[in-house]
Design a protein around this motif. Structure first.
Motif, PDB file in Angstrom:
ATOM      1  N   GLY A 142      43.502  50.441  26.462  1.00  0.00           N
ATOM      2  CA  GLY A 142      44.930  50.633  26.251  1.00  0.00           C
ATOM      3  C   GLY A 142      45.627  51.193  27.470  1.00  0.00           C
ATOM      4  O   GLY A 142      46.837  51.089  27.598  1.00  0.00           O
ATOM      5  N   LEU A 143      44.862  51.753  28.388  1.00  0.00           N
ATOM      6  CA  LEU A 143      45.495  52.419  29.528  1.00  0.00           C
ATOM      7  C   LEU A 143      45.578  51.530  30.761  1.00  0.00           C
ATOM      8  O   LEU A 143      44.863  50.543  30.904  1.00  0.00           O
ATOM      9  CB  LEU A 143      44.737  53.698  29.880  1.00  0.00           C
ATOM     10  CG  LEU A 143      44.818  54.803  28.828  1.00  0.00           C
ATOM     11  CD1 LEU A 143      44.162  56.073  29.340  1.00  0.00           C
ATOM     12  CD2 LEU A 143      46.268  55.088  28.446  1.00  0.00           C
ATOM     13  N   ILE A 144      46.482  51.940  31.648  1.00  0.00           N
ATOM     14  CA  ILE A 144      46.672  51.257  32.925  1.00  0.00           C
ATOM     15  C   ILE A 144      46.336  52.235  34.037  1.00  0.00           C
ATOM     16  O   ILE A 144      46.713  53.405  33.970  1.00  0.00           O
ATOM     17  CB  ILE A 144      48.134  50.770  33.044  1.00  0.00           C
ATOM     18  CG1 ILE A 144      48.338  49.548  32.134  1.00  0.00           C
ATOM     19  CG2 ILE A 144      48.486  50.411  34.481  1.00  0.00           C
ATOM     20  CD1 ILE A 144      49.761  49.078  32.015  1.00  0.00           C
ATOM     21  N   GLY A 145      45.593  51.781  35.017  1.00  0.00           N
ATOM     22  CA  GLY A 145      45.237  52.663  36.123  1.00  0.00           C
ATOM     23  C   GLY A 145      44.636  51.876  37.257  1.00  0.00           C
ATOM     24  O   GLY A 145      44.838  50.673  37.357  1.00  0.00           O
ATOM     25  N   TYR A 146      43.897  52.567  38.113  1.00  0.00           N
ATOM     26  CA  TYR A 146      43.310  51.865  39.257  1.00  0.00           C
ATOM     27  C   TYR A 146      41.823  52.154  39.338  1.00  0.00           C
ATOM     28  O   TYR A 146      41.328  53.106  38.734  1.00  0.00           O
ATOM     29  CB  TYR A 146      43.992  52.289  40.559  1.00  0.00           C
ATOM     30  CG  TYR A 146      43.661  53.702  40.991  1.00  0.00           C
ATOM     31  CD1 TYR A 146      42.589  53.960  41.854  1.00  0.00           C
ATOM     32  CD2 TYR A 146      44.396  54.791  40.526  1.00  0.00           C
ATOM     33  CE1 TYR A 146      42.274  55.253  42.234  1.00  0.00           C
ATOM     34  CE2 TYR A 146      44.092  56.083  40.901  1.00  0.00           C
ATOM     35  CZ  TYR A 146      43.023  56.311  41.756  1.00  0.00           C
ATOM     36  OH  TYR A 146      42.692  57.591  42.119  1.00  0.00           O
ATOM     37  N   VAL A 147      41.108  51.311  40.060  1.00  0.00           N
ATOM     38  CA  VAL A 147      39.692  51.561  40.318  1.00  0.00           C
ATOM     39  C   VAL A 147      39.385  51.188  41.764  1.00  0.00           C
ATOM     40  O   VAL A 147      39.825  50.157  42.264  1.00  0.00           O
ATOM     41  CB  VAL A 147      38.789  50.791  39.314  1.00  0.00           C
ATOM     42  CG1 VAL A 147      39.174  49.321  39.235  1.00  0.00           C
ATOM     43  CG2 VAL A 147      37.319  50.900  39.682  1.00  0.00           C
ATOM     44  N   VAL A 148      38.697  52.090  42.439  1.00  0.00           N
ATOM     45  CA  VAL A 148      38.226  51.799  43.795  1.00  0.00           C
ATOM     46  C   VAL A 148      36.856  51.167  43.626  1.00  0.00           C
ATOM     47  O   VAL A 148      35.953  51.766  43.037  1.00  0.00           O
ATOM     48  CB  VAL A 148      38.133  53.084  44.649  1.00  0.00           C
ATOM     49  CG1 VAL A 148      37.626  52.757  46.056  1.00  0.00           C
ATOM     50  CG2 VAL A 148      39.484  53.775  44.718  1.00  0.00           C
ATOM     51  N   THR A 149      36.738  49.917  44.112  1.00  0.00           N
ATOM     52  CA  THR A 149      35.570  49.135  43.721  1.00  0.00           C
ATOM     53  C   THR A 149      34.456  49.073  44.755  1.00  0.00           C
ATOM     54  O   THR A 149      33.341  48.699  44.434  1.00  0.00           O
ATOM     55  CB  THR A 149      36.000  47.678  43.463  1.00  0.00           C
ATOM     56  OG1 THR A 149      36.703  47.224  44.618  1.00  0.00           O
ATOM     57  CG2 THR A 149      36.880  47.588  42.251  1.00  0.00           C
ATOM     58  N   GLY A 150      34.760  49.368  46.000  1.00  0.00           N
ATOM     59  CA  GLY A 150      33.753  49.171  47.036  1.00  0.00           C
ATOM     60  C   GLY A 150      33.791  47.763  47.593  1.00  0.00           C
ATOM     61  O   GLY A 150      33.176  47.473  48.614  1.00  0.00           O
ATOM     62  N   VAL A 151      34.534  46.875  46.929  1.00  0.00           N
ATOM     63  CA  VAL A 151      34.725  45.516  47.433  1.00  0.00           C
ATOM     64  C   VAL A 151      35.616  45.602  48.675  1.00  0.00           C
ATOM     65  O   VAL A 151      36.536  46.401  48.729  1.00  0.00           O
ATOM     66  CB  VAL A 151      35.381  44.633  46.350  1.00  0.00           C
ATOM     67  CG1 VAL A 151      35.769  43.277  46.911  1.00  0.00           C
ATOM     68  CG2 VAL A 151      34.445  44.479  45.171  1.00  0.00           C
ATOM     69  N   LYS A 152      35.298  44.760  49.684  1.00  0.00           N
ATOM     70  CA  LYS A 152      36.009  44.915  50.959  1.00  0.00           C
ATOM     71  C   LYS A 152      37.112  43.893  51.198  1.00  0.00           C
ATOM     72  O   LYS A 152      37.745  43.878  52.249  1.00  0.00           O
ATOM     73  CB  LYS A 152      35.001  44.832  52.126  1.00  0.00           C
ATOM     74  CG  LYS A 152      34.081  46.048  52.211  1.00  0.00           C
ATOM     75  CD  LYS A 152      34.827  47.275  52.736  1.00  0.00           C
ATOM     76  CE  LYS A 152      33.944  48.509  52.761  1.00  0.00           C
ATOM     77  NZ  LYS A 152      34.176  49.410  51.599  1.00  0.00           N
ATOM     78  N   ASN A 153      37.325  43.005  50.233  1.00  0.00           N
ATOM     79  CA  ASN A 153      38.266  41.920  50.448  1.00  0.00           C
ATOM     80  C   ASN A 153      38.913  41.565  49.114  1.00  0.00           C
ATOM     81  O   ASN A 153      38.204  41.366  48.125  1.00  0.00           O
ATOM     82  CB  ASN A 153      37.450  40.731  50.966  1.00  0.00           C
ATOM     83  CG  ASN A 153      38.324  39.600  51.413  1.00  0.00           C
ATOM     84  OD1 ASN A 153      39.395  39.348  50.850  1.00  0.00           O
ATOM     85  ND2 ASN A 153      37.869  38.889  52.424  1.00  0.00           N
ATOM     86  N   VAL A 154      40.238  41.496  49.087  1.00  0.00           N
ATOM     87  CA  VAL A 154      40.892  41.231  47.808  1.00  0.00           C
ATOM     88  C   VAL A 154      40.515  39.867  47.221  1.00  0.00           C
ATOM     89  O   VAL A 154      40.662  39.645  46.026  1.00  0.00           O
ATOM     90  CB  VAL A 154      42.438  41.323  47.864  1.00  0.00           C
ATOM     91  CG1 VAL A 154      42.890  42.760  48.035  1.00  0.00           C
ATOM     92  CG2 VAL A 154      43.009  40.437  48.937  1.00  0.00           C
ATOM     93  N   SER A 155      40.011  38.964  48.055  1.00  0.00           N
ATOM     94  CA  SER A 155      39.601  37.658  47.526  1.00  0.00           C
ATOM     95  C   SER A 155      38.453  37.787  46.536  1.00  0.00           C
ATOM     96  O   SER A 155      38.202  36.888  45.744  1.00  0.00           O
ATOM     97  CB  SER A 155      39.181  36.734  48.666  1.00  0.00           C
ATOM     98  OG  SER A 155      40.240  36.588  49.558  1.00  0.00           O
TER      99      SER A 155
END
Ligand code: GDP
Ligand code: MG
Length: 583
Positions: free
Chosen positions: A253-266
């Motif tokens: 139900g919530l909206i937020g962010y996550v830092v993923t460790g992925v290096k490229n938005v693709s």
């Protein structure tokens, strides 16, 4: 744990035609809920990029979590422009409600309808809001009537606000709490979180903006991106205040962010589904690979192609929709053929390349992606078509239909009930046409505005590829065929286009030491011609007397001007010819 109570969350966004006041209204929300201290408040807080502030358009979404009377209100601002339709659709999938905002001086416009259709398809609760009621020329009753028509709602559901003065904000906040359903909170299911935006941070890598649909996204948990198949760890999760603020977890139900460790938005694209352990069975629906709609060659006039490659790769880190591949042009050397979502996207990218990376660019005439095949020794081209919705005041229907016909439009239907009106002056209709995308991006839009004195609005979405009677139109300068200027056109438009191109070129290319022929040709056949006479005069001739400094200055200026010239065949042309040619 989150400081929210079940049933006390409202997720919503604002949808509107461009300039109807989304970003301004978002500011009022932040103010009214005292989310940001007065000291930190600045106009259009959510439009973060410098470019956005300057142009007053929203390119990137910036969500914000607000608290009001014991409720958590998550607001997502959406980009209004047609180029970003897919991003808008993913934002809509992340919320339960939408404010349908209409400028009381403009009334319902094409983008209003398109986003409205999208919001209705997404099953959102809509709150119709008439904006800019502070303006003298506002027509709030009239605009409200239009909303009643298009939403099939009753007049008393409509709210009236001013994003400028803040009038009507308390009632609007109340309406959001009362009308927007609270999200389902199924925390005991496997995690499924929808990525509705991904941004690249130089220090932390990709930060994905997510709406948790089911389950819980906890910091430190293993995560998987279900479409890109990337596995990683949720290095950090948090909420938007609107600055990022760490939290231990985000639950359904919530909206937020996550830092993923992925290096490229693709690899963490908008629309992808994030899951964890236990793994979800299926990804959320609605994911789409976005493909470029418009292509152009980009070349750098100062510096190596390496600098351009570097800059493009940096922009690409933050923009999965941008595509580029190495290209070589006789006139401009090594550069890149780039794909964009549309003309605005192209403009934004080239402006950023020039500003942020100090590059001087040549951008070739944008075109669409043609498919080609050979049949009986002849090349057959197929071109992309789009369906369009045009809203036009009744008095300009004639010229608009004529224009659509010239641009090879196929008439679909006309809707008159929606915006039928009390006030004949403002009565408008919706025209639906199928059109070649090339027509829309090159000619149609500007001409639509001019034949309707700026009152018609247009929106489009992709349809299919069609084989048409398309041919290659070549442009010759001083006898050399200039590949960069050749284009694929419909046979019926070749003559007119060829004539227009050489006429325009004549005004853009300075006189040379010799006479220059400008020609348009199909195969070996010349269909149009203009001539630039040879230059004679000495630039300093008009400076009589011995004013040395003035003379020097002029020569210096001329020299600086020279640097921006490129050799095209035998002829020197200014590097911005292509951009000007397009206008
Ligand atoms: P967006 O493109 O939908 O985000 O629109 P903006 O929020 O950038 O607003 C477009 C323009 O309308 C800006 O110049 C705003 O200052 C102006 N504007 C927005 N809301 C109001 C309003 O309620 N009253 C007046 N007078 N101007 C407004
Ligand atoms: Mg905006």
């Amino acid at each position: 744990m989150q400081n929210f109570v079940k049933g006390k969350v409202r997720n919503f966004c604002i949808i509107a035609h461009i300039d109807h006041g989304k970003s301004t209204l978002a500011d009022r929300f932040i103010e009214a809920t005292q989310t940001v201290s007065e000291r930190e408040m600045r106009a259009q807080l959510l439009d973060t990029m410098e470019l956005e502030r300057e142009r007053g358009i929203t390119i990137k979404l910036q969500p914000v979590k607000m608290e009001y009377q014991g409720y958590v209100l998550n607001l997502i601002d959406t980009p209004g422009h047609v180029d970003f339709t897919y991003e808008v659709s993913r934002s809509l999938a992340a919320v339960e409600g939408a404010i349908l905002l209409v400028d009381a001086t403009q009334g319902v416009q094409a983008q209003t309808l398109t986003t409205l259709h999208q919001a209705q398809n997404a099953g959102l609760t809509l709150i119709p809001v008439v904006n800019k009621i502070d303006l003298l020329n506002a027509e709030p009753e009239q605009t409200a009537q239009e909303l009643v028509q298009i939403l099939n709602c009753s007049l008393d559901e409509i709210l009236f606000v001013s994003g400028k003065t803040g009038e009507g904000m308390p009632a609007l906040l109340q309406a959001i709490i009362e009308r927007v359903p609270s999200p389902a909170c199924e925390t005991d299911q496997p995690l499924r979180a929808l990525i509705f935006d991904s941004v690249y941070d130089a220090y932390r890598g990709v930060i994905s903006y997510v709406r948790v649909m089911e389950g819980t996204l906890a910091a430190g948990a293993p995560i998987e991106l279900m479409h890109s198949k990337r596995c990683d760890t949720a290095l950090e999760v948090g909420i938007f205040t609107p600055a990022l603020k760490v939290a231990s977890e985000l639950s359904a139900g919530l909206i937020g962010y996550v830092v993923t460790g992925v290096k490229n938005v693709s690899e963490a694209r908008v629309g992808d589904t994030l899951t964890s352990l236990p793994r979800a069975q299926t990804a959320l629906v609605g994911y789409r690979e976005i493909t470029p709609m418009v292509y152009a060659g980009i070349f750098s006039t100062n510096g190596e192609p390496e600098a351009l490659r570097e800059a493009l790769s940096k922009l690409k880190l933050n923009d999965a929709a941008l595509q580029y591949e190495p290209d070589h042009s006789q006139a401009f050397g090594f550069g890149f053929r780039c794909g964009f979502l549309g003309l605005l996207h192209l403009e934004i990218i080239t402006e950023r390349l020039e500003r942020e990376y100090n590059l001087e660019l040549i951008v070739t005439t944008p075109s669409v992606a043609y498919h080609e095949r050979v049949e009986g020794g002849r090349i057959i081209y197929a071109e992309p078509w789009v369906k369009t919705e045009i809203i036009v005041p009744t008095r300009w229907i004639g010229p608009v239909m004529e224009l659509a016909q010239i641009e090879r439009g196929i008439y679909q239907e006309q809707e008159t009930e929606y915006l039928r009106d009390l006030n004949a002056e403002r009565e408008r209709v919706i025209l639906r046409y199928q059109l070649p995308l090339a027509s829309v991006i090159v000619n149609f839009y500007d001409r639509l505005k001019s034949v309707s004195s700026g009152y018609a609005s247009l929106n489009y979405s992709p349809l299919d590829y069609r084989e048409e009677d398309l041919i290659k139109l070549n442009i010759l300068i001083a006898g050399d065929s200039i590949e960069e200027l050749s284009q694929i056109v419909h046979r019926t438009q070749a003559f007119e286009r060829g004539q227009a191109l050489v006429t325009k070129l004549k005004t853009l290319i300075p006189r040379q030491q010799f006479e220059v022929a400008l020609q348009a040709a199909i195969g070996g056949k010349i269909i149009a011609r203009e001539t630039i006479p040879a230059m004679r005069k000495d630039v300093t001739a008009k400076l009589y007397g011995g004013d040395r400094t003035r003379k020097d200055k002029l020569l210096k200026k001329q020299k600086a001007g020279k640097k921006r010239l490129r050799k095209l065949g035998k002829v020197d042309i200014p590097s911005d010819v292509f951009i000007k040619l397009l206008r």
